[in-house]
Design a protein around this motif. Structure first.
Motif, PDB file in Angstrom:
ATOM      1  N   CYS A  23       0.851  -1.190   0.000  1.00 26.61           N
ATOM      2  CA  CYS A  23       0.000   0.000   0.000  1.00 26.61           C
ATOM      3  C   CYS A  23       0.888   1.242   0.000  1.00 26.61           C
ATOM      4  CB  CYS A  23      -0.892  -0.039   1.248  1.00 26.61           C
ATOM      5  SG  CYS A  23      -1.956   1.392   1.446  1.00 26.61           S
ATOM      6  N   ALA A  24       0.582   2.193  -0.874  1.00 25.49           N
ATOM      7  CA  ALA A  24       1.332   3.450  -0.923  1.00 25.49           C
ATOM      8  C   ALA A  24       0.697   4.458   0.026  1.00 25.49           C
ATOM      9  CB  ALA A  24       1.345   4.003  -2.340  1.00 25.49           C
ATOM     10  N   ILE A  25       1.497   4.981   0.933  1.00 26.85           N
ATOM     11  CA  ILE A  25       1.037   6.005   1.875  1.00 26.85           C
ATOM     12  C   ILE A  25       1.450   7.359   1.303  1.00 26.85           C
ATOM     13  CG2 ILE A  25       1.070   6.812   4.269  1.00 26.85           C
ATOM     14  CD1 ILE A  25       0.089   3.882   3.967  1.00 26.85           C
ATOM     15  N   ILE A  26       0.468   8.193   1.002  1.00 28.38           N
ATOM     16  CA  ILE A  26       0.718   9.467   0.332  1.00 28.38           C
ATOM     17  C   ILE A  26       0.561  10.611   1.336  1.00 28.38           C
ATOM     18  CG2 ILE A  26       0.057  10.960  -1.610  1.00 28.38           C
ATOM     19  CD1 ILE A  26       0.932   8.138  -2.500  1.00 28.38           C
ATOM     20  N   GLY A  27       1.572  11.490   1.358  1.00 30.77           N
ATOM     21  CA  GLY A  27       1.468  12.723   2.130  1.00 30.77           C
ATOM     22  C   GLY A  27       1.722  12.590   3.615  1.00 30.77           C
ATOM     23  N   LEU A  28       2.566  11.631   3.997  1.00 29.87           N
ATOM     24  CA  LEU A  28       2.898  11.471   5.412  1.00 29.87           C
ATOM     25  C   LEU A  28       4.408  11.287   5.548  1.00 29.87           C
ATOM     26  CD1 LEU A  28       1.338  11.279   8.146  1.00 29.87           C
ATOM     27  CD2 LEU A  28       1.529   8.800   7.945  1.00 29.87           C
ATOM     28  N   GLU A  29       5.008  11.982   6.529  1.00 25.73           N
ATOM     29  CA  GLU A  29       6.462  11.913   6.672  1.00 25.73           C
ATOM     30  C   GLU A  29       6.908  10.544   7.198  1.00 25.73           C
ATOM     31  OE1 GLU A  29       5.032  14.750  10.030  1.00 25.73           O
ATOM     32  OE2 GLU A  29       4.468  14.233   7.980  1.00 25.73           O
ATOM     33  N   ASN A  52      10.088   6.226  -1.888  1.00 22.54           N
ATOM     34  CA  ASN A  52      10.186   6.641  -3.286  1.00 22.54           C
ATOM     35  C   ASN A  52      10.573   8.104  -3.461  1.00 22.54           C
ATOM     36  OD1 ASN A  52       9.546   4.118  -4.330  1.00 22.54           O
ATOM     37  ND2 ASN A  52       7.347   4.506  -4.261  1.00 22.54           N
ATOM     38  N   CYS A  53       9.898   8.978  -2.729  1.00 18.76           N
ATOM     39  CA  CYS A  53      10.112  10.415  -2.843  1.00 18.76           C
ATOM     40  C   CYS A  53       9.367  11.073  -1.690  1.00 18.76           C
ATOM     41  CB  CYS A  53       9.596  10.939  -4.196  1.00 18.76           C
ATOM     42  SG  CYS A  53       7.824  10.683  -4.456  1.00 18.76           S
ATOM     43  N   PRO A  54       9.565  12.378  -1.460  1.00 20.40           N
ATOM     44  CA  PRO A  54       8.849  13.025  -0.358  1.00 20.40           C
ATOM     45  C   PRO A  54       7.335  12.809  -0.496  1.00 20.40           C
ATOM     46  CG  PRO A  54      10.509  14.489  -1.251  1.00 20.40           C
ATOM     47  CD  PRO A  54      10.439  13.313  -2.178  1.00 20.40           C
ATOM     48  N   GLY A  55       6.721  12.317   0.576  1.00 25.37           N
ATOM     49  CA  GLY A  55       5.273  12.126   0.557  1.00 25.37           C
ATOM     50  C   GLY A  55       4.801  10.859  -0.120  1.00 25.37           C
ATOM     51  N   GLN A  56       5.714   9.954  -0.482  1.00 26.39           N
ATOM     52  CA  GLN A  56       5.277   8.667  -1.034  1.00 26.39           C
ATOM     53  C   GLN A  56       6.152   7.538  -0.498  1.00 26.39           C
ATOM     54  OE1 GLN A  56       5.065   6.217  -5.122  1.00 26.39           O
ATOM     55  NE2 GLN A  56       4.183   8.247  -5.278  1.00 26.39           N
TER      56      GLN A  56
END
Length: 313
Positions: A132-138, A161-165
């Motif tokens: 599951c990809a968690i988007i927008g969490l540090e 992957n990158c900031p926020g992902q």
């Protein structure tokens, strides 16, 4: 000096028809596809160009298909005498990076990644694991969410992957619970990924053990281009580290954002994604919008990249 990095696509970027223009227009690229067919004893090129998605999405075919297409893209850009300062690949893409560096030959890497794909597919029974990809969490809060869900089973960060992902993986119930906790901690979205197993988690230990046995009999070449490892986000210092790093990579978090930041800190300003899709290009831009990012997957993207890069280096 303007430094260039070559980065290589991972699993999930495949599509029917990838690499066909390169195959049709460059003998060097055609040779790459023909060599893969010979290595595997099947017409994988036909599956890539005109097969069906279900077959291409089977991990044991996906992995050699993406490596083949990525190597063909590398052959195409190499005709223009563009030289990378450093290379890396996301998960499976690390095998392509090691091949262009000189560690593997194509005839070694293609059967190896086919077996790797099979081992990864078979490591966890279908329906037991998910990602599951968690988007927008540090990062810190994602790790907290995973730790708080451990009562429900295995759940771990798998890809940075990158900031926020950040992608998490593990047992279905635990991943679902961690996603719910992540939302309460402020995640914007939690997206289930369609993958056959929770890659880059401890649940893949059986696959790692099988891969270790396969690697034992392979003799490695030299590192002619520096490669940054997914496992450490640092340069591979010596060839004799590689087998252990690839063993650990299967069940360890992919430190992609950290890898790109390492390249940036070493002066890389130009990134070329070689292989299908533009997923990695998107990640790089999310890390630093000021970077120059190109991709090579067909004639149009090859032309755009080579024109931009002919004055670099």
């Amino acid at each position: 000096m303007n430094k260039i990095a070559y980065i290589f696509s991972g699993q999930g970027s495949q599509y029917i028809g990838m690499g066909k223009e390169l195959y049709d227009n460059f003998p060097e690229c055609r040779n790459v596809f023909d060599e893969t067919d010979k290595c595997l004893g099947i017409k994988l090129s036909e599956m890539i160009f005109e097969g069906n998605k279900e077959d291409l999405n089977r991990t044991e075919y996906t992995q050699p298909a993406i490596v083949t297409m990525s190597l063909a893209a590398y052959k195409a850009i190499s005709k223009y005498n563009i030289k990378p300062f450093v290379t890396a690949g996301l998960s499976l893409g690390e095998y392509t990076a090691l091949t262009i560096s000189g560690v593997f030959t194509q005839s070694q890497v293609i059967p190896l990644v086919q077996k790797r794909g099979r081992f990864m597919q078979e490591a966890v029974p279908e329906g037991k694991g998910k990602m599951c990809a968690i988007i927008g969490l540090e990062e810190e809060k994602v790790r907290e969410a995973c730790n708080e869900a451990l009562d429900y089973g295995i759940v771990e960060p798998a890809n940075f992957n990158c900031p926020g992902q950040i992608v998490i993986g593990g047992e279905v119930k635990a991943v679902d619970m961690a996603a719910d906790i992540a939302k309460k901690k402020g995640a914007k979205r939690c997206l289930d990924l369609i993958l056959s197993a929770p890659f880059h988690t401890s649940m893949l230990n059986p696959a790692a053990e099988n891969l270790k046995k396969e690697l034992e009999d392979i003799s490695l070449g030299q590192l002619n281009i520096p490669v940054i490892s997914n496992v450490t986000s640092d340069y591979i210092q010596a060839v004799d580290e590689i087998k252990d790093l690839l063993y650990r990579q299967v069940m360890s978090s992919v430190l992609w954002e950290q890898t790109i930041r390492r390249m940036i800190s070493d002066g890389v300003k130009h990134f070329v994604e070689l292989g299908p899709g533009r997923t990695l290009s998107g990640f790089v831009k999310k890390i630093d919008r000021s970077l120059n990012v190109y991709n090579v997957e067909d004639l149009a993207s090859l032309k755009k990249a080579t024109i931009a890069l002919e004055t670099v280096g």
